[in-house]
Scaffold this motif. Structure first.
Motif, PDB file in Angstrom:
ATOM      1  N   VAL A 193      18.466  66.736 148.444  1.00  0.00           N
ATOM      2  CA  VAL A 193      19.777  66.952 147.717  1.00  0.00           C
ATOM      3  C   VAL A 193      20.851  67.175 147.996  1.00  0.00           C
ATOM      4  O   VAL A 193      21.549  66.170 148.029  1.00  0.00           O
ATOM      5  N   LEU A 194      20.774  68.000 148.567  1.00  0.00           N
ATOM      6  CA  LEU A 194      22.206  68.118 149.361  1.00  0.00           C
ATOM      7  C   LEU A 194      22.832  67.670 150.026  1.00  0.00           C
ATOM      8  O   LEU A 194      24.393  67.112 150.599  1.00  0.00           O
ATOM      9  N   ASP A 195      22.630  66.903 151.189  1.00  0.00           N
ATOM     10  CA  ASP A 195      22.559  65.568 152.058  1.00  0.00           C
ATOM     11  C   ASP A 195      22.760  64.317 151.478  1.00  0.00           C
ATOM     12  O   ASP A 195      23.587  63.240 152.150  1.00  0.00           O
ATOM     13  N   SER A 196      22.550  64.341 149.998  1.00  0.00           N
ATOM     14  CA  SER A 196      22.274  62.949 150.320  1.00  0.00           C
ATOM     15  C   SER A 196      23.340  63.379 148.434  1.00  0.00           C
ATOM     16  O   SER A 196      23.861  62.280 147.933  1.00  0.00           O
ATOM     17  N   THR A 197      23.892  64.168 148.230  1.00  0.00           N
ATOM     18  CA  THR A 197      25.277  64.240 147.316  1.00  0.00           C
ATOM     19  C   THR A 197      26.976  64.428 148.023  1.00  0.00           C
ATOM     20  O   THR A 197      26.692  65.450 148.902  1.00  0.00           O
ATOM     21  N   THR A 198      27.674  63.432 148.260  1.00  0.00           N
ATOM     22  CA  THR A 198      28.834  63.315 148.705  1.00  0.00           C
ATOM     23  C   THR A 198      30.281  64.173 147.920  1.00  0.00           C
ATOM     24  O   THR A 198      29.844  64.309 146.888  1.00  0.00           O
ATOM     25  N   LEU A 199      30.586  64.632 148.599  1.00  0.00           N
ATOM     26  CA  LEU A 199      32.234  64.853 147.923  1.00  0.00           C
ATOM     27  C   LEU A 199      32.600  63.610 146.826  1.00  0.00           C
ATOM     28  O   LEU A 199      32.384  64.735 146.071  1.00  0.00           O
ATOM     29  N   GLU A 200      32.420  62.767 146.922  1.00  0.00           N
ATOM     30  CA  GLU A 200      33.240  62.202 145.798  1.00  0.00           C
ATOM     31  C   GLU A 200      32.267  61.915 144.857  1.00  0.00           C
ATOM     32  O   GLU A 200      32.131  61.467 143.618  1.00  0.00           O
ATOM     33  N   ASP A 201      30.984  62.226 144.573  1.00  0.00           N
ATOM     34  CA  ASP A 201      29.321  61.679 143.915  1.00  0.00           C
ATOM     35  C   ASP A 201      30.850  63.480 143.100  1.00  0.00           C
ATOM     36  O   ASP A 201      29.994  63.146 141.836  1.00  0.00           O
ATOM     37  N   LEU A 202      30.659  64.169 143.780  1.00  0.00           N
ATOM     38  CA  LEU A 202      31.236  65.520 142.838  1.00  0.00           C
ATOM     39  C   LEU A 202      32.344  65.718 142.816  1.00  0.00           C
ATOM     40  O   LEU A 202      32.605  65.895 141.479  1.00  0.00           O
ATOM     41  N   ALA A 203      33.173  64.974 142.883  1.00  0.00           N
ATOM     42  CA  ALA A 203      34.817  64.687 142.454  1.00  0.00           C
ATOM     43  C   ALA A 203      34.324  63.851 141.382  1.00  0.00           C
ATOM     44  O   ALA A 203      35.436  63.967 140.317  1.00  0.00           O
ATOM     45  N   THR A 252      33.973  74.051 145.932  1.00  0.00           N
ATOM     46  CA  THR A 252      35.432  74.048 145.015  1.00  0.00           C
ATOM     47  C   THR A 252      36.659  73.878 145.402  1.00  0.00           C
ATOM     48  O   THR A 252      37.206  72.371 145.554  1.00  0.00           O
ATOM     49  N   ILE A 253      36.408  74.531 146.723  1.00  0.00           N
ATOM     50  CA  ILE A 253      37.648  74.068 147.584  1.00  0.00           C
ATOM     51  C   ILE A 253      37.771  71.844 148.009  1.00  0.00           C
ATOM     52  O   ILE A 253      38.158  71.824 147.353  1.00  0.00           O
ATOM     53  N   MET A 254      36.752  71.812 147.906  1.00  0.00           N
ATOM     54  CA  MET A 254      36.539  70.467 148.600  1.00  0.00           C
ATOM     55  C   MET A 254      36.552  69.649 148.108  1.00  0.00           C
ATOM     56  O   MET A 254      36.881  68.004 147.968  1.00  0.00           O
ATOM     57  N   ILE A 255      36.058  70.447 146.778  1.00  0.00           N
ATOM     58  CA  ILE A 255      36.201  69.205 145.721  1.00  0.00           C
ATOM     59  C   ILE A 255      37.005  69.006 145.243  1.00  0.00           C
ATOM     60  O   ILE A 255      37.672  67.777 145.007  1.00  0.00           O
ATOM     61  N   GLU A 256      38.264  69.832 144.938  1.00  0.00           N
ATOM     62  CA  GLU A 256      39.050  70.106 144.701  1.00  0.00           C
ATOM     63  C   GLU A 256      40.463  69.186 145.951  1.00  0.00           C
ATOM     64  O   GLU A 256      40.792  67.924 145.148  1.00  0.00           O
ATOM     65  N   LEU A 257      40.259  69.439 146.528  1.00  0.00           N
ATOM     66  CA  LEU A 257      40.605  68.126 147.749  1.00  0.00           C
ATOM     67  C   LEU A 257      40.346  67.061 147.799  1.00  0.00           C
ATOM     68  O   LEU A 257      40.977  65.926 148.036  1.00  0.00           O
TER      69      LEU A 257
END
Length: 138
Positions: free
Chosen positions: A114-124, A12-17
Motif C-alpha cells: 500500500v505504501l509503495d504503490s501510493t505516490t504523493l501525486e495520488d495523495l495530493a 503532510t509536508i510532502m503532500i502540500e509540496l
C-alpha cells in the motif's frame, strides 16, 4: 506498527509540496499555519527528507522547500521509511512458529504494498467530498 506524528506530519509536508509542485518554494510556516502544526517540529522533520534527497531548500525572502522529484516518483513508503525506519509490525524471528511467522510477513508485505504503490501525486489529488478520489485502507 503505529505510525507516529513524525510520519504523519512528514506526509503532510510532502503532500502540500506535491499540491504546489512547480509553483516555486513553499515556506514551512505556511504549511504549519494551514494545518495548525508547530513550525519548529516541521523544521525537524524536513531535515531528514532533505538529506535523503526528497526535498530541496531555497534561501531568501521568497525561499522555502520544494520537491526534488516529480510527485509521481515519490511514494508514501519513501517518506515513512525516512522518518519512521523500516516498515514492520513485528520483528520476525526465525525460531517463531511457522504460521505466526507467515502471518507477520504477510501483514508487513501488505502494508509495504500500500505504501509503495501510493505516490504523493495520488495523495495530493485526493480532496474531501470527491467521490472519484482514491480511498486507501491498510
Amino acid at each position: 506498527m503505529k505510525i507516529s506524528t513524525k510520519g504523519r506530519y512528514g506526509l503532510t509536508i510532502m503532500i502540500e509540496l506535491a499540491k504546489q509542485f512547480g509553483e516555486g518554494p513553499i515556506p514551512l510556516k505556511s504549511i504549519a499555519q494551514a494545518h495548525e502544526l508547530s513550525e519548529h517540529y516541521l523544521e525537524q522533520l524536513i531535515a531528514p527528507l532533505r538529506n535523503a534527497g526528497l526535498v530541496k531548500s531555497m534561501r531568501g525572502a521568497y525561499g522555502g522547500y520544494l520537491l526534488a522529484k516529480e510527485p509521481t516518483n515519490i511514494t508514501a513508503g519513501d517518506v515513512i521509511r525516512i522518518l519512521e525506519g523500516p516498515i514492520s509490525p513485528v520483528e520476525v524471528l526465525d525460531d517463531e512458529e511457522p504460521a505466526k511467522r507467515e502471518l507477520w510477513i504477510r501483514i508487513r508485505d501488505a502494508v509495504k504494498e500500500v505504501l509503495d504503490s501510493t505516490t504523493l501525486e495520488d495523495l495530493a489529488s485526493y480532496t474531501d467530498g470527491d467521490q472519484d478520489a482514491y480511498m486507501f485502507y491498510i
